[in-house]
Design a protein around this motif. Structure first.
Motif, PDB file in Angstrom:
ATOM      1  N   VAL A  34      61.130  54.242  58.753  1.00  0.00           N
ATOM      2  CA  VAL A  34      60.985  52.968  59.475  1.00  0.00           C
ATOM      3  C   VAL A  34      60.894  53.212  60.972  1.00  0.00           C
ATOM      4  CG1 VAL A  34      62.161  50.819  60.069  1.00  0.00           C
ATOM      5  CG2 VAL A  34      62.097  51.580  57.690  1.00  0.00           C
ATOM      6  N   LEU A  35      61.778  54.043  61.508  1.00  0.00           N
ATOM      7  CA  LEU A  35      61.783  54.314  62.941  1.00  0.00           C
ATOM      8  C   LEU A  35      60.540  55.078  63.376  1.00  0.00           C
ATOM      9  CD1 LEU A  35      65.540  55.271  63.474  1.00  0.00           C
ATOM     10  CD2 LEU A  35      64.415  53.093  63.953  1.00  0.00           C
ATOM     11  N   ALA A  36      60.055  55.952  62.504  1.00  0.00           N
ATOM     12  CA  ALA A  36      58.843  56.707  62.833  1.00  0.00           C
ATOM     13  C   ALA A  36      57.624  55.792  62.897  1.00  0.00           C
ATOM     14  CB  ALA A  36      58.622  57.809  61.807  1.00  0.00           C
ATOM     15  N   SER A  37      57.616  54.765  62.067  1.00  0.00           N
ATOM     16  CA  SER A  37      56.485  53.829  62.058  1.00  0.00           C
ATOM     17  C   SER A  37      56.656  52.696  63.060  1.00  0.00           C
ATOM     18  CB  SER A  37      56.311  53.250  60.650  1.00  0.00           C
ATOM     19  OG  SER A  37      57.466  52.529  60.247  1.00  0.00           O
ATOM     20  N   SER A  38      57.829  52.565  63.668  1.00  0.00           N
ATOM     21  CA  SER A  38      58.087  51.479  64.636  1.00  0.00           C
ATOM     22  C   SER A  38      58.698  52.060  65.905  1.00  0.00           C
ATOM     23  CB  SER A  38      59.022  50.427  64.023  1.00  0.00           C
ATOM     24  OG  SER A  38      58.520  49.935  62.804  1.00  0.00           O
ATOM     25  N   PRO A  39      57.884  52.628  66.785  1.00  0.00           N
ATOM     26  CA  PRO A  39      58.412  53.230  68.018  1.00  0.00           C
ATOM     27  C   PRO A  39      59.190  52.246  68.893  1.00  0.00           C
ATOM     28  CG  PRO A  39      56.120  53.860  67.639  1.00  0.00           C
ATOM     29  CD  PRO A  39      56.439  52.788  66.656  1.00  0.00           C
ATOM     30  N   ASP A  40      58.765  50.985  68.898  1.00  0.00           N
ATOM     31  CA  ASP A  40      59.472  49.997  69.714  1.00  0.00           C
ATOM     32  C   ASP A  40      60.895  49.781  69.201  1.00  0.00           C
ATOM     33  OD1 ASP A  40      57.238  49.659  71.280  1.00  0.00           O
ATOM     34  OD2 ASP A  40      56.508  47.901  70.179  1.00  0.00           O
ATOM     35  N   LEU A  41      61.053  49.703  67.877  1.00  0.00           N
ATOM     36  CA  LEU A  41      62.390  49.559  67.303  1.00  0.00           C
ATOM     37  C   LEU A  41      63.245  50.771  67.625  1.00  0.00           C
ATOM     38  CD1 LEU A  41      64.443  48.094  65.504  1.00  0.00           C
ATOM     39  CD2 LEU A  41      63.363  49.193  63.518  1.00  0.00           C
ATOM     40  N   ASN A  42      62.646  51.942  67.551  1.00  0.00           N
ATOM     41  CA  ASN A  42      63.368  53.165  67.882  1.00  0.00           C
ATOM     42  C   ASN A  42      63.839  53.138  69.332  1.00  0.00           C
ATOM     43  OD1 ASN A  42      64.358  55.847  67.556  1.00  0.00           O
ATOM     44  ND2 ASN A  42      62.498  56.629  68.532  1.00  0.00           N
ATOM     45  N   THR A  43      62.988  52.635  70.228  1.00  0.00           N
ATOM     46  CA  THR A  43      63.353  52.552  71.642  1.00  0.00           C
ATOM     47  C   THR A  43      64.489  51.559  71.863  1.00  0.00           C
ATOM     48  OG1 THR A  43      61.100  53.117  72.328  1.00  0.00           O
ATOM     49  CG2 THR A  43      62.496  52.009  73.959  1.00  0.00           C
ATOM     50  N   VAL A  44      64.438  50.415  71.179  1.00  0.00           N
ATOM     51  CA  VAL A  44      65.488  49.400  71.328  1.00  0.00           C
ATOM     52  C   VAL A  44      66.836  49.951  70.847  1.00  0.00           C
ATOM     53  CG1 VAL A  44      66.309  47.170  70.486  1.00  0.00           C
ATOM     54  CG2 VAL A  44      63.930  47.430  71.193  1.00  0.00           C
ATOM     55  N   LEU A  45      66.832  50.585  69.693  1.00  0.00           N
ATOM     56  CA  LEU A  45      68.077  51.141  69.159  1.00  0.00           C
ATOM     57  C   LEU A  45      68.609  52.262  70.055  1.00  0.00           C
ATOM     58  CD1 LEU A  45      67.339  51.234  65.312  1.00  0.00           C
ATOM     59  CD2 LEU A  45      68.620  49.530  66.620  1.00  0.00           C
ATOM     60  N   ALA A  46      67.703  53.060  70.605  1.00  0.00           N
ATOM     61  CA  ALA A  46      68.131  54.125  71.516  1.00  0.00           C
ATOM     62  C   ALA A  46      68.756  53.533  72.773  1.00  0.00           C
ATOM     63  CB  ALA A  46      66.937  55.009  71.884  1.00  0.00           C
ATOM     64  N   ALA A  47      68.163  52.461  73.277  1.00  0.00           N
ATOM     65  CA  ALA A  47      68.706  51.814  74.471  1.00  0.00           C
ATOM     66  C   ALA A  47      70.093  51.229  74.185  1.00  0.00           C
ATOM     67  CB  ALA A  47      67.754  50.717  74.937  1.00  0.00           C
ATOM     68  N   LEU A  48      70.248  50.603  73.025  1.00  0.00           N
ATOM     69  CA  LEU A  48      71.554  50.049  72.664  1.00  0.00           C
ATOM     70  C   LEU A  48      72.600  51.150  72.519  1.00  0.00           C
ATOM     71  CD1 LEU A  48      70.492  47.342  70.035  1.00  0.00           C
ATOM     72  CD2 LEU A  48      71.272  46.970  72.386  1.00  0.00           C
ATOM     73  N   ASN A  49      72.188  52.277  71.966  1.00  0.00           N
ATOM     74  CA  ASN A  49      73.118  53.394  71.829  1.00  0.00           C
ATOM     75  C   ASN A  49      73.528  53.938  73.192  1.00  0.00           C
ATOM     76  OD1 ASN A  49      73.222  56.028  69.299  1.00  0.00           O
ATOM     77  ND2 ASN A  49      74.732  55.454  70.824  1.00  0.00           N
ATOM     78  N   THR A  50      72.582  53.969  74.125  1.00  0.00           N
ATOM     79  CA  THR A  50      72.908  54.420  75.477  1.00  0.00           C
ATOM     80  C   THR A  50      73.880  53.456  76.148  1.00  0.00           C
ATOM     81  OG1 THR A  50      70.766  55.524  75.710  1.00  0.00           O
ATOM     82  CG2 THR A  50      71.934  54.969  77.743  1.00  0.00           C
ATOM     83  N   VAL A  51      73.709  52.158  75.892  1.00  0.00           N
ATOM     84  CA  VAL A  51      74.662  51.166  76.410  1.00  0.00           C
ATOM     85  C   VAL A  51      76.057  51.451  75.873  1.00  0.00           C
ATOM     86  CG1 VAL A  51      75.308  48.733  76.378  1.00  0.00           C
ATOM     87  CG2 VAL A  51      72.928  49.383  76.779  1.00  0.00           C
ATOM     88  N   PHE A  52      76.149  51.806  74.590  1.00  0.00           N
ATOM     89  CA  PHE A  52      77.444  52.121  73.998  1.00  0.00           C
ATOM     90  C   PHE A  52      78.062  53.357  74.649  1.00  0.00           C
ATOM     91  CE2 PHE A  52      79.839  53.958  70.205  1.00  0.00           C
ATOM     92  CZ  PHE A  52      80.976  53.210  70.471  1.00  0.00           C
ATOM     93  N   VAL A  53      77.240  54.349  74.952  1.00  0.00           N
ATOM     94  CA  VAL A  53      77.744  55.541  75.642  1.00  0.00           C
ATOM     95  C   VAL A  53      78.280  55.165  77.024  1.00  0.00           C
ATOM     96  CG1 VAL A  53      77.107  57.783  76.624  1.00  0.00           C
ATOM     97  CG2 VAL A  53      76.244  57.117  74.378  1.00  0.00           C
ATOM     98  N   VAL A  54      77.567  54.276  77.720  1.00  0.00           N
ATOM     99  CA  VAL A  54      78.031  53.807  79.028  1.00  0.00           C
ATOM    100  C   VAL A  54      79.352  53.063  78.877  1.00  0.00           C
ATOM    101  CG1 VAL A  54      77.511  52.268  80.966  1.00  0.00           C
ATOM    102  CG2 VAL A  54      75.710  53.708  80.001  1.00  0.00           C
TER     103      VAL A  54
END
Length: 288
Positions: free
Chosen positions: A117-137
């Motif tokens: 799913v993430l490989a076929s939806s780069p935008d979703l992958n970017t959103v989830l990565a951004a949310l994960n970075t927020v969690f790290v912050v």
């Protein structure tokens, strides 16, 4: 006028060995001989005496009913004991992955659909990565806040221990990046740069923060961090950003370095280690 004189102690023979003693009671002499005989007849160990070469461990006298009660009351170590036997058999019979093949990871197998799913939806992958970075912050902010604003240095010390050891281990054994890795420019570390796989700093940092929250009775916030930690672990498996072993050791690393930081604070608080009026340890810790 008569004077009272001290009556000298009479030498009397001991009925045990025929030797004379000066005022030593028969009970004391008997105890001494019994202790000596125990040392002769048995070997002295750290836990006591092993009389006649026989162990004093309680398990040697268990009945079937005792064994059942132990299994009921101590089912966790019993379960792990069964695991030792099981995985000993697995280790001796399992065929290893060929050297030129991709590593086998059960977490990757469980998240194949998410990876597609993430490989076929780069935008979703970017959103989830951004949310994960927020969690790290969020983790970082909490750990630094606990030290600078609340005077509790334990999470900060634990994080310093953890990330330094992660760097040492990650550099010492450099694992290959999975072929299905799905990177993102907004993922942490930001910029899609190189990173160490073993072990997961994402997971370990979350554990350090959650443990501190629990010590300070912030139970709902700790539970929230635990849930987010699970979600980020699933995402990291789905993007192939970490192997399963990285995540599992990350949990243990968070617990371990939190304990070590606590031991360090305890040691330094006893020494009242102040340098030029500055200390990592809070005043409350020094008082305690």
């Amino acid at each position: 006028m008569s004077t009272k004189t001290d009556v000298p102690l009479r030498r009397r023979s001991s009925p045990l060995n025929g030797h004379h003693t000066n005022g030593v009671s028969g009970v004391d002499k008997t105890n001494g001989l019994i202790n000596s005989q125990m040392e002769i007849n048995g070997k002295k160990t750290d836990d006591g005496y092993v009389n006649g070469g026989r162990s004093n461990a309680s398990c040697t006298t268990w009945t079937a009913r005792d064994a059942v009660n132990v299994a009921r009351q101590h089912w966790i170590p019993c379960l792990f004991a069964v695991g030792v036997v099981f995985f000993t058999g697995v280790e001796y019979t399992l065929q290893m992955i060929p050297s030129r093949s991709e590593p086998f990871d059960i977490g990757f197998v469980a998240t194949r659909s998410l990876n597609r799913v993430l490989a076929s939806s780069p935008d979703l992958n970017t959103v989830l990565a951004a949310l994960n970075t927020v969690f790290v912050v969020m983790q970082t902010t909490y750990i630094v806040w606990a030290w600078l604003m609340e005077g509790r240095s334990r999470p900060t010390i634990a994080a310093c221990f953890m990330f330094t050891c992660r760097g040492i281990l990650g550099y010492s054994t450099q694992l290959p990046l999975p072929q299905e890795f799905l990177g993102s420019g907004v993922d942490f570390p930001v910029g899609n740069v190189s990173f160490f796989l073993f072990y997961s700093g994402h997971v370990a940092g979350s554990m350090i923060a959650a443990l501190d929250m629990r010590r300070n009775q912030r139970l709902r916030l700790a539970m929230l961090f635990d849930v987010l930690n699970v979600l980020q672990s699933i995402r990291l498996l789905g993007t192939r950003g970490h192997y399963t072993i990285d995540l599992a050791v990350g949990v243990g690393a968070g617990i371990l370095f939190d304990l070590l930081a606590g031991k360090y604070e305890e040691m330094m608080s006893k020494k009242h280690n102040l340098v030029n009026g500055f200390s990592l340890i809070s005043k409350d810790s020094l008082v305690n």
